[in-house]
Write a protein that holds these residues in place. Structure first.
Motif, PDB file in Angstrom:
ATOM      1  N   GLN A  50       0.829  -1.207   0.000  1.00 50.51           N
ATOM      2  CA  GLN A  50       0.000   0.000   0.000  1.00 50.51           C
ATOM      3  C   GLN A  50       0.866   1.262   0.000  1.00 50.51           C
ATOM      4  O   GLN A  50       0.542   2.242  -0.668  1.00 50.51           O
ATOM      5  CB  GLN A  50      -0.930   0.008   1.215  1.00 50.51           C
ATOM      6  N   MET A  51       1.986   1.242   0.745  1.00 55.29           N
ATOM      7  CA  MET A  51       2.903   2.393   0.751  1.00 55.29           C
ATOM      8  C   MET A  51       3.497   2.614  -0.631  1.00 55.29           C
ATOM      9  O   MET A  51       3.577   3.742  -1.112  1.00 55.29           O
ATOM     10  CB  MET A  51       4.031   2.173   1.761  1.00 55.29           C
ATOM     11  N   ARG A  52       3.948   1.515  -1.261  1.00 55.34           N
ATOM     12  CA  ARG A  52       4.515   1.626  -2.607  1.00 55.34           C
ATOM     13  C   ARG A  52       3.501   2.215  -3.579  1.00 55.34           C
ATOM     14  O   ARG A  52       3.828   3.060  -4.399  1.00 55.34           O
ATOM     15  CB  ARG A  52       4.976   0.262  -3.111  1.00 55.34           C
ATOM     16  N   HIS A  53       2.255   1.775  -3.474  1.00 54.88           N
ATOM     17  CA  HIS A  53       1.206   2.260  -4.371  1.00 54.88           C
ATOM     18  C   HIS A  53       0.872   3.721  -4.082  1.00 54.88           C
ATOM     19  O   HIS A  53       0.763   4.538  -5.013  1.00 54.88           O
ATOM     20  CB  HIS A  53      -0.036   1.386  -4.234  1.00 54.88           C
ATOM     21  N   TYR A  59       9.304  -1.128  -6.929  1.00 59.54           N
ATOM     22  CA  TYR A  59      10.575  -1.835  -6.803  1.00 59.54           C
ATOM     23  C   TYR A  59      11.065  -2.215  -8.189  1.00 59.54           C
ATOM     24  O   TYR A  59      10.314  -2.738  -8.997  1.00 59.54           O
ATOM     25  CB  TYR A  59      10.409  -3.094  -5.956  1.00 59.54           C
ATOM     26  N   LYS A  60      12.326  -1.911  -8.461  1.00 65.23           N
ATOM     27  CA  LYS A  60      12.891  -2.252  -9.762  1.00 65.23           C
ATOM     28  C   LYS A  60      14.394  -2.460  -9.601  1.00 65.23           C
ATOM     29  O   LYS A  60      15.061  -1.723  -8.880  1.00 65.23           O
ATOM     30  CB  LYS A  60      12.622  -1.121 -10.750  1.00 65.23           C
ATOM     31  N   LYS A  61      14.934  -3.466 -10.282  1.00 69.24           N
ATOM     32  CA  LYS A  61      16.367  -3.716 -10.273  1.00 69.24           C
ATOM     33  C   LYS A  61      16.855  -3.710 -11.711  1.00 69.24           C
ATOM     34  O   LYS A  61      16.311  -4.423 -12.554  1.00 69.24           O
ATOM     35  CB  LYS A  61      16.663  -5.062  -9.612  1.00 69.24           C
ATOM     36  N   THR A  62      17.838  -2.870 -12.001  1.00 74.05           N
ATOM     37  CA  THR A  62      18.369  -2.783 -13.357  1.00 74.05           C
ATOM     38  C   THR A  62      19.845  -3.130 -13.340  1.00 74.05           C
ATOM     39  O   THR A  62      20.541  -2.928 -12.336  1.00 74.05           O
ATOM     40  CB  THR A  62      18.192  -1.370 -13.940  1.00 74.05           C
ATOM     41  N   TYR A  63      20.326  -3.641 -14.467  1.00 73.60           N
ATOM     42  CA  TYR A  63      21.730  -4.035 -14.600  1.00 73.60           C
ATOM     43  C   TYR A  63      22.398  -3.146 -15.638  1.00 73.60           C
ATOM     44  O   TYR A  63      21.803  -2.811 -16.658  1.00 73.60           O
ATOM     45  CB  TYR A  63      21.831  -5.501 -15.013  1.00 73.60           C
TER      46      TYR A  63
END
Length: 137
Positions: A50-53, A59-63
């Motif tokens: 709910q906090m994220r929304h 949340y995202k992870k990139t390389y």
């Protein structure tokens, strides 16, 4: 009383009983959610989802790079902290902001994507759900 008035009162009474019987029962929602982090459970007004929304903290992870030079950048990884600080951290001390008391969910991002040590923190109070900001460089 006349017969018509008795029938009218009987119909009104039956209608009232029917309306009261048909109304759905409302269930009370839980006042607190429970968040478990590193083996400890914390009470919170909102769940992490709910906090994220609410504050758009996806949340995202990139390389980046390849081979030996490959590294990753994580956006909005979270942790639970006690006594967070808002403002700007530079030169080994806080340049601005204020010290917060209580437990907070802290979402940390590195939006530059170049592996620098700059990170931005979104700090959400577990008790009130209020958002605070801080950043380091």
């Amino acid at each position: 009383m006349s017969k018509k008035i008795k029938w009218f009162l009987l119909i009104v009474a039956l209608a009232a009983v029917t309306v009261l019987a048909i109304q759905p029962t409302t269930t009370a929602q839980a006042k607190w959610h429970h968040i478990t982090y590193q083996g400890k459970t914390y009470q919170s007004k909102y769940t992490i989802k709910q906090m994220r929304h609410k504050y758009h903290l996806k949340y995202k992870k990139t390389y980046h790079g390849s081979g030996v030079m490959r590294y990753s950048t994580t956006y909005n990884d979270f942790s639970i902290v006690h006594g967070a600080h808002t403002g700007h951290w530079e030169g080994g001390r806080w340049q601005s902001g204020k010290k917060l008391k209580g437990n907070y969910a802290m979402f940390v991002s590195q939006p530059t994507g170049d592996g620098s040590i700059v990170d931005y923190q979104s700090i959400v109070s577990l008790k009130t759900g209020h958002l605070y900001k801080a950043h380091n460089n």
